[in-house]
Write an enzyme that holds these catalytic residues in place. Structure first.
Site, PDB file in Angstrom:
ATOM      1  N   LYS A  34      -9.119  69.804  62.914  1.00  0.00           N
ATOM      2  CA  LYS A  34      -9.265  70.852  63.929  1.00  0.00           C
ATOM      3  C   LYS A  34      -8.837  72.220  63.407  1.00  0.00           C
ATOM      4  CE  LYS A  34      -4.800  70.132  66.204  1.00  0.00           C
ATOM      5  NZ  LYS A  34      -4.230  71.426  65.823  1.00  0.00           N
ATOM      6  N   THR A  35      -7.806  72.260  62.544  1.00  0.00           N
ATOM      7  CA  THR A  35      -7.384  73.559  61.997  1.00  0.00           C
ATOM      8  C   THR A  35      -8.483  74.138  61.122  1.00  0.00           C
ATOM      9  OG1 THR A  35      -5.076  72.835  62.022  1.00  0.00           O
ATOM     10  CG2 THR A  35      -5.611  74.748  60.656  1.00  0.00           C
ATOM     11  N   ASP A 218      -5.651  76.740  70.257  1.00  0.00           N
ATOM     12  CA  ASP A 218      -5.339  75.466  69.602  1.00  0.00           C
ATOM     13  C   ASP A 218      -4.460  74.629  70.527  1.00  0.00           C
ATOM     14  OD1 ASP A 218      -5.135  73.501  67.696  1.00  0.00           O
ATOM     15  OD2 ASP A 218      -3.686  74.568  66.449  1.00  0.00           O
ATOM     16  N   GLU A 219      -4.486  73.297  70.353  1.00  0.00           N
ATOM     17  CA  GLU A 219      -3.641  72.369  71.127  1.00  0.00           C
ATOM     18  C   GLU A 219      -3.759  72.659  72.630  1.00  0.00           C
ATOM     19  OE1 GLU A 219      -2.452  69.913  69.703  1.00  0.00           O
ATOM     20  OE2 GLU A 219      -1.802  70.375  67.660  1.00  0.00           O
ATOM     21  N   GLN A 249      -3.393  63.319  73.165  1.00  0.00           N
ATOM     22  CA  GLN A 249      -2.169  63.755  72.496  1.00  0.00           C
ATOM     23  C   GLN A 249      -1.332  64.681  73.376  1.00  0.00           C
ATOM     24  OE1 GLN A 249      -2.547  64.481  68.092  1.00  0.00           O
ATOM     25  NE2 GLN A 249      -4.729  64.416  68.545  1.00  0.00           N
ATOM     26  N   ARG A 601       0.139  59.295  63.209  1.00  0.00           N
ATOM     27  CA  ARG A 601       0.812  60.107  62.181  1.00  0.00           C
ATOM     28  C   ARG A 601       0.691  59.456  60.808  1.00  0.00           C
ATOM     29  NH1 ARG A 601      -0.196  64.068  64.236  1.00  0.00           N
ATOM     30  NH2 ARG A 601      -1.309  62.654  65.613  1.00  0.00           N
TER      31      ARG A 601
END
Length: 740
Positions: A34-35, A218-219, A249, A601
Site C-alpha cells: 500500500k505504501t 493512509d490507514e 486491521q 506480521r
C-alpha cells in the site's frame, strides 16, 4: 525526463495508481504494497496529471511513515516536491491552526500538551471541583473527554448518562477553559478545533479546499470521527479523495478509531472506485491461509483472497506449556535454536502478547538465557524525567503563560520555592486576571504580592534567567540556548539527587546529550517549530531499527511491522480474546482482528503458544486455549491439535488433562502429559454450566464462565465478571442465573 510509474506494479496496483479523478477506496490486504501505491499515486498525480505538489495533501499516522512517503515520492520523480503536504493529521492541523490563529480562540504560539501535561491540568480541575481523585482518576476523566472530542462533542453538548458522566460534564468545560487560558491545546483539540474552524469560517474553509485539490489518506480504518470529517472537509467540493485502508486491521477502538469509517466512506461516496489489493509480498501462503481462516469469521467486511508467490512455507507451530514460566522458556529456547540452525539474527524475532503484563515472564526468560531484547512500550525517550524537564524549560521560554511547564520546573533543580509558594503565586495570578508570565514580570518589577521574601527573591532570580534565555532564543540558534539552560540551572549536578545509582546518572547524562544532538540537527528551526515537532513524535518513530535484539511487544504495537519469525503467546480465552470482550460482538470482532494482525506480521514462521494454567488475579487457574486457534485448519499446523469444540464441552476435561498418543489432542505420542491438579475430575455431561456461558450474579453482576470443575461433589466455576474481575464460586451457593 519522465519515468514509467506503472512499471513493476501488479494489475490492481496499477489500477489504483492510475485511477482518474473522484473518490477512490483502496482496500489493501497486509503486505500488499500500500505504501508503494500511495507514493506512486503522488508521483503519478504530479507527472501524468500535472497537479502541482502544493495542491496535494497526504495524511499518514506517524511522522516516520510521512518521512518515508515523501522520500520515496521524490526519489520516483528525481527531485524535491516543494509544497507537498505530507504528515499526520495532528501535524497538518497544527500548521493550519497556527496559520489561522486569528480565527480561533488561541494565539499563534500555542503549546501542545501531552498526556502528563493534561493530567497536571486535570488534577487542578478536579481539586477545584472537590472531586476525590482516588475514586475518579484524572486519566479516566481525560479519557472520557478525549472520546467526546473524537466524536466532536463540545463541552456544552456533553450529556452525562451516570454519576461518572456527571463528573466529566463538570470537569470538561473547566479543563477546556484552562487550556484556552494557557494558550494550549491537547492532541484531540488539534483535530476538533480544525473541524470547528473549517465548519464555522466559510472563507478559511474555501481557502484550503481550493488548495487541497487531491487528498490521500493512509490507514483509513484507523481514523476517528473528527479525522473522517476533516477528510470530507478537505476534499470538498471536487471530491478527489484517495483512501487506503483495511477493515480487517482496525484495532484501535480504544483510541477512538472506527474501522466502520470504511463502510461510511462507501455510503458517502457511492460513486467511489473500489480496488482490492490482494497480492501479498511479505508472507508465505501458509501464513496467509491461517490468517484468512481467522478473519473470515468476522462480519461487516470485504472478503479478500490473499495470495502470494511464496507458495507453501513452514507450518504454523502450536505449543502448550504448563504455565507462563514454561511458555517463556520455550520461546527463549526456540529462538536460540532457530538462531543457531537457520542463521537468523536476533532482530528477526518478535514475541507478541495481548497485554503489557505478559511481558514480565518473557523478560525474565530473555535475561536468564542472555538474549538481547527491546521492550516496545517501555518508557520512551521523550517521557523520561530529565528530557521532560529540559523540554519544559524550552516551552516556558517560548510561552511565558504555560502554567504546566512553569509548575514543573520552577523549583527544578531546587530554588527554595515550595508547593505552598507555587499555590500562592497561582492564586495571586488568578486574582490579577493575568497569566503566569505577566504575574512573574510584576514580581520582578517589585509589585507587592502575598509571597514571602525568600520566595520572591527566588522567583526574581528565576525570572531573570528566563529573560536571559529568551534573549538567546532570539538569536536563532537553539544549541547555545540549550547549553545555557543546562549550565545556568546546574542540572547535571541535580541528576545525582534524583538518581538511585551512578549508572543511572550516566544514563541520564547520555539522554541529555542525545537531546542536545537532536537540537543540533534541528538548530535552524525556530523554537516553536522545534517544540511542535517534538510534541508530535510518536513512540513508534523512536524505535531503533538497527538494534540487533529480539522485540517484545503487544499486538496493538505490532501494527505496521514485520518480522521473519513471530511468536504469539498467551493465546487463551480471557487474554485473546480478552475477557472484557467476551460479551460484546463488536469487541470480539476487534479481538479477532488483533489475532489477524499478529499472524500477518510474519514472513516465514509463526509459533502460537498457550498455557494450561496461568496466574490471574493472584490465583493459578486453568486456562482454555483461544477459540481463534480452532479456526486455523489442522493441515496448516504442527504440534498440539486444537479442537475448540472439545474445549467448550467440559465433559472432555479428562482428555484435556490426561491425554496420550491416542488422544485427539495430540498429533504424535511425544506430546507432554499434563497431570490433573489435585481434587479435580471430569465434569458431568449433565452439568448446566459450560465455559463461555454468560451468567448473572446478584452481587457481582454479569460475567462469563472461564472454567468449570467438580470438587468434592460440588461444581465450582471461575467467572470473569465485567465489574469485579475474576471470582471462583460454588454453584451450590452462588445462585447463578444462566443468560445463554
Amino acid at each position: 525526463m519522465t519515468v514509467d510509474l506503472l512499471e513493476g506494479l501488479n494489475p490492481q496496483q496499477r489500477a489504483a495508481v492510475s485511477a482518474g479523478d473522484g473518490p477512490v477506496l483502496v482496500l489493501a490486504g497486509p503486505g500488499s504494497g500500500k505504501t508503494r501505491v500511495l507514493t506512486h499515486r503522488i508521483a503519478y498525480l504530479c507527472q501524468e496529471q500535472r497537479i502541482y505538489p502544493d495542491q496535494i495533501v497526504a495524511v499518514t499516522f506517524t511522522n516516520k511513515a510521512a518521512g518515508e512517503m515523501r522520500e520515496r515520492s521524490e526519489r520516483l520523480l528525481g527531485g524535491k516536491l516543494d509544497g507537498l503536504q505530507i504528515g499526520t493529521f495532528h501535524a497538518i492541523c497544527a500548521r493550519i491552526l497556527r496559520r489561522e490563529a486569528d480565527h480561533t480562540p488561541y494565539g499563534r504560539e500555542y503549546a501542545i500538551y501531552d498526556t502528563d501535561d493534561q493530567i497536571s491540568v486535570m488534577k487542578q480541575v478536579l481539586a477545584e471541583l472537590n472531586v476525590d481523585v482516588k475514586k475518579f482518576s484524572p486519566g479516566r476523566v481525560l479519557n472520557a473527554i478525549s472520546g467526546a472530542k473524537n466524536e466532536l462533542i463540545a463541552p456544552e453538548y456533553y450529556a452525562p448518562v451516570d454519576y461518572f458522566g456527571e463528573i466529566v460534564h463538570r470537569a470538561y468545560p473547566l479543563y477546556q477553559s484552562t487550556l484556552v487560558n494557557n494558550n494550549a491545546m491537547d492532541f484531540d483539540d488539534l483535530l476538533m478545533q480544525t473541524v470547528v474552524l473549517l465548519r464555522e469560517n466559510d472563507e478559511v474553509c474555501a481557502k484550503y479546499q481550493r488548495r487541497f485539490q487531491h487528498v490521500l489518506v493512509d490507514e483509513f480504518q484507523d481514523t476517528n470521527q473528527a479525522q473522517y470529517q476533516l477528510v470530507r472537509l478537505f476534499s470538498a467540493p471536487q471530491e478527489n479523495v484517495f483512501v487506503v485502508g483495511d477493515e480487517d486491521q482496525g484495532i484501535y477502538a480504544f483510541r477512538g478509531a472506527d474501522y466502520r469509517n470504511v463502510m461510511q466512506f462507501r455510503h458517502d461516496y457511492p460513486q467511489a472506485q473500489v480496488i482490492l489489493l490482494e497480492q501479498n509480498y511479505r508472507s508465505t501462503q501458509i501464513v496467509l491461509d491461517a490468517a484468512r481462516a481467522v478473519i473470515d469469521k468476522n462480519q461487516h467486511r470485504t472478503p479478500k483472497a490473499l495470495f502470494t508467490d511464496r507458495q507453501g512455507g513452514a507450518q504454523i507451530s502450536l505449543y502448550e506449556a504448563y504455565n507462563e514460566g514454561e511458555e517463556a522458556t520455550y520461546v527463549a529456547e526456540k529462538i536460540r535454536e532457530l538462531l543457531r540452525r537457520e542463521g537468523y539474527a536476533w532482530k528477526d524475532f518478535a514475541v507478541m502478547y495481548r497485554t503489557n503484563a505478559q511481558s514480565r515472564a518473557l523478560e525474565d526468560a530473555m535475561v536468564a538465557t542472555h538474549i538481547p531484547y527491546r521492550l516496545v512500550g517501555g518508557v520512551g525517550f521523550y517521557k523520561r524525567q530529565e528530557i521532560r524537564d529540559l523540554l519544559a524549560y524550552l516551552r516556558l521560554i517560548h510561552n511565558p503563560n504555560d502554567t504546566v511547564s512553569f509548575r514543573r520546573i520552577v523549583n527544578v533543580p531546587g530554588r527554595g520555592i515550595g508547593k505552598k509558594s507555587i499555590e500562592t503565586f497561582h492564586a495571586w495570578a488568578g486574582q490579577l486576571g493575568e497569566g503566569y508570565g505577566v504575574a512573574l514580570g510584576q514580581i520582578m518589577q517589585g509589585i507587592a504580592s502575598p509571597l514571602t521574601g525568600r520566595a520572591v527573591h527566588s522567583l526574581v532570580d528565576f525570572g531573570h534567567m528566563l529573560s536571559d534565555w529568551r534573549e538567546i532564543a532570539t538569536q536563532g540558534d537553539l544549541v547555545p540556548l540549550f547549553d545555557a539552560i543546562v549550565n545556568n540551572t546546574g542540572y547535571i549536578a541535580y541528576l545525582s539527587e534524583i538518581s538511585d545509582r551512578d549508572e543511572q546518572v550516566t544514563e541520564r547524562i547520555e539522554n541529555i546529550q542525545e537531546l542536545r544532538n537532536i537540537i543540533s540537527e534541528k538548530k535552524d528551526l525556530a523554537l516553536g517549530d522545534f517544540l511542535e515537532e517534538v510534541s508530535l513524535v510518536a513512540e513508534v518513530d523512536t524505535l531503533a531499527d538497527e538494534q540487533d535484539s529480539v522485540t517484545l511487544l503487544t499486538l496493538h504495537s505490532a501494527k505496521g511491522l514485520e518480522y521473519p519469525v513471530v511468536f504469539m503467546t498467551g493465546l487463551e480465552d480471557g487474554l485473546l480474546p480478552h475477557s472484557r470482550s467476551l460479551n460484546e460482538a463488536d469487541a470480539m470482532a476487534e479481538e479477532r482482528r488483533l489475532m489477524y494482525v499478529g499472524l500477518t506480521r510474519a514472513k516465514d514462521r509463526i509459533y502460537l503458544t498457550y498455557v494450561f494454567r496461568r496466574m490471574m488475579y493472584g490465583e493459578s487457574i486453568p486456562s482454555v486455549p483461544s477459540r481463534f486457534l480452532g479456526d486455523i485448519p489442522a493441515d496448516l499446523t504442527e504440534g498440539v491439535s486444537v479442537k475448540i469444540s472439545d474445549m467448550r464441552d467440559r465433559s472432555a476435561y479428562q482428555r484435556m488433562t490426561t491425554w496420550d498418543s491416542a488422544s485427539s489432542w495430540s498429533t504424535s505420542g511425544s506430546s507432554p502429559k499434563i497431570i490433573p491438579f489435585p481434587g479435580s475430575q471430569a465434569q458431568s455431561p449433565t452439568s448446566p454450566y459450560r465455559v463461555g456461558q454468560r451468567v448473572q450474579h446478584a452481587t457481582f453482576g454479569e460475567g462469563v464462565i472461564q472454567h468449570v470443575e467438580r470438587v468434592a461433589g460440588d461444581i465450582e466455576v471461575v467467572v470473569s465478571f465485567t465489574k469485579v474481575g475474576v471470582k471462583r464460586l460454588s454453584t451450590a451457593f452462588a445462585n447463578l442465573k444462566l443468560l445463554d
